[in-house]
Scaffold this active site. Sequence first.
Site, PDB file in Angstrom:
ATOM      1  N   ASN A 147       0.847  -1.188   0.000  1.00  0.00           N
ATOM      2  CA  ASN A 147       0.000   0.000   0.000  1.00  0.00           C
ATOM      3  C   ASN A 147       0.885   1.242   0.000  1.00  0.00           C
ATOM      4  O   ASN A 147       1.445   1.608   1.036  1.00  0.00           O
ATOM      5  CB  ASN A 147      -0.908  -0.002   1.232  1.00  0.00           C
ATOM      6  CG  ASN A 147      -1.815   1.225   1.279  1.00  0.00           C
ATOM      7  OD1 ASN A 147      -1.816   2.052   0.367  1.00  0.00           O
ATOM      8  ND2 ASN A 147      -2.587   1.349   2.343  1.00  0.00           N
ATOM      9  N   PHE A 149       0.182   4.291  -0.077  1.00  0.00           N
ATOM     10  CA  PHE A 149      -0.403   5.448   0.600  1.00  0.00           C
ATOM     11  C   PHE A 149      -0.364   5.305   2.118  1.00  0.00           C
ATOM     12  O   PHE A 149      -0.733   6.227   2.844  1.00  0.00           O
ATOM     13  CB  PHE A 149      -1.857   5.633   0.146  1.00  0.00           C
ATOM     14  CG  PHE A 149      -2.022   5.675  -1.351  1.00  0.00           C
ATOM     15  CD1 PHE A 149      -1.648   6.788  -2.077  1.00  0.00           C
ATOM     16  CD2 PHE A 149      -2.526   4.584  -2.025  1.00  0.00           C
ATOM     17  CE1 PHE A 149      -1.787   6.827  -3.456  1.00  0.00           C
ATOM     18  CE2 PHE A 149      -2.673   4.600  -3.406  1.00  0.00           C
ATOM     19  CZ  PHE A 149      -2.296   5.726  -4.128  1.00  0.00           C
ATOM     20  N   ASP A 207      -2.610  -1.878   9.388  1.00  0.00           N
ATOM     21  CA  ASP A 207      -3.663  -2.858   9.647  1.00  0.00           C
ATOM     22  C   ASP A 207      -4.740  -2.833   8.561  1.00  0.00           C
ATOM     23  O   ASP A 207      -5.415  -3.843   8.333  1.00  0.00           O
ATOM     24  CB  ASP A 207      -4.302  -2.583  11.010  1.00  0.00           C
ATOM     25  CG  ASP A 207      -3.315  -2.809  12.150  1.00  0.00           C
ATOM     26  OD1 ASP A 207      -2.644  -3.856  12.139  1.00  0.00           O
ATOM     27  OD2 ASP A 207      -3.209  -1.940  13.032  1.00  0.00           O
ATOM     28  N   GLY A 208      -4.879  -1.700   7.873  1.00  0.00           N
ATOM     29  CA  GLY A 208      -5.915  -1.579   6.850  1.00  0.00           C
ATOM     30  C   GLY A 208      -5.725  -2.532   5.685  1.00  0.00           C
ATOM     31  O   GLY A 208      -6.690  -3.129   5.193  1.00  0.00           O
ATOM     32  N   GLY A 237       2.819   1.050   8.056  1.00  0.00           N
ATOM     33  CA  GLY A 237       1.640   1.895   8.149  1.00  0.00           C
ATOM     34  C   GLY A 237       1.695   2.823   9.340  1.00  0.00           C
ATOM     35  O   GLY A 237       2.630   2.803  10.139  1.00  0.00           O
ATOM     36  N   SER A 238       0.649   3.650   9.466  1.00  0.00           N
ATOM     37  CA  SER A 238       0.549   4.532  10.629  1.00  0.00           C
ATOM     38  C   SER A 238       0.041   3.761  11.837  1.00  0.00           C
ATOM     39  O   SER A 238       0.321   4.105  12.979  1.00  0.00           O
ATOM     40  CB  SER A 238      -0.369   5.716  10.327  1.00  0.00           C
ATOM     41  OG  SER A 238      -1.614   5.264   9.813  1.00  0.00           O
ATOM     42  N   GLY A 239      -0.730   2.689  11.589  1.00  0.00           N
ATOM     43  CA  GLY A 239      -1.185   1.808  12.656  1.00  0.00           C
ATOM     44  C   GLY A 239      -0.752   0.383  12.328  1.00  0.00           C
ATOM     45  O   GLY A 239      -1.110  -0.146  11.279  1.00  0.00           O
ATOM     46  N   ASP A 298     -10.341   7.926  14.083  1.00  0.00           N
ATOM     47  CA  ASP A 298      -9.677   7.183  13.018  1.00  0.00           C
ATOM     48  C   ASP A 298      -9.995   7.779  11.652  1.00  0.00           C
ATOM     49  O   ASP A 298      -9.114   7.913  10.792  1.00  0.00           O
ATOM     50  CB  ASP A 298     -10.120   5.717  13.078  1.00  0.00           C
ATOM     51  CG  ASP A 298      -9.266   4.830  12.186  1.00  0.00           C
ATOM     52  OD1 ASP A 298      -8.045   5.055  12.107  1.00  0.00           O
ATOM     53  OD2 ASP A 298      -9.816   3.927  11.544  1.00  0.00           O
TER      54      ASP A 298
END
Length: 341
Positions: A147, A149, A207-208, A237-239, A298
């Site tokens: 990903n 992004f 996690d997305g 990722g950010s999370g 979120d």
Amino acid sequence: LLITMATREEEIKRSQVFAVWCQKSCNFVLRERSLNCEQENEVFFSVNLEDLLGLRVLEKPAQGRPQVCQAEICTFMLSKKKVKKIKTKLIQFSEGGSYDENNETAQNWREAIRLQCQKNDHKMFVRPDSDNSIVSPTQPRFLVILNPFSGTKKSVEKYRKYVEPMFEMAGITVVREIITERRNHAKEEIQSFDLSQITGIVTGGGDGIIFEVVNGLMSRQDYATAIKTPIGAIPTGSGNGLVASLMYELGEELSVTNAAFQIIRGGIQTIDLATVHTTTETVYMFLMVAWGLVADVDIESEVFRRLGGQIRDTLGALKCIAQKKLYHGRLSYLPIEEDEP
């Protein structure tokens, strides 16, 4: 100490090789928990299998010796600065009468090392079922989904710089690489992908992207079989809640290289899925379900994504608190009967 430890371990495999870094002919010995270079009663090189990436067989023969096949012992160990780094040692296989014979010997060694390493139950792959089998007799073949992004938008860059070379050293085949272009792109690809081509899926993001892969697997006609496909995650990722939990369980720091190394090890940790039904769809989740302020944080923090996880969440929370929104809902539950334990 090394000699004593070696003699107590069961020997798996042995060959004659030439250790280029110290210019010594020696016995190359694979044992239950270690890989050693030995000369008679002397062990002059030993690595714990828990620190071994694999054996990388080089494509070109030794210079001036066309029958000799070369290979690198690739390790992932703590440096003097207490940071894990990749290190290599060059060896040569020359017992066979031709390059093809020596190359075959080296390839057999690579596979033997991989399978022995997999017997260590490092739980980085996740699989949402109850099957605890961790050792695959086949060569690892991955579908990689990145990903671009996610987080600080460096998933592809980090994969190229750190993960791809480690996979190559470990002899892992990447069957296909997908760089997502929009929301639910990963889910759409997973819905139609031929899973018989691969032994696992590796995601690069937060996690997305894992959420999309899981829901893509569960929306297939063959979902009962598809969901058994192991999923490995590179935390860019950010999370990164799922990877952080797995790395914490292993006692390892959360990093891209540490996660990649544990994926190479090939262990599997089973996890539970929860089903969430709404008026329009059914989704499957593995971390949490949120409603109200937490969910809004979120969503509202998306505009701060490029700043990174902690700053993004903090600014998103401040924004939502300042808006003073009210949430109206109803909670239904089944009360515990008095005679129930």
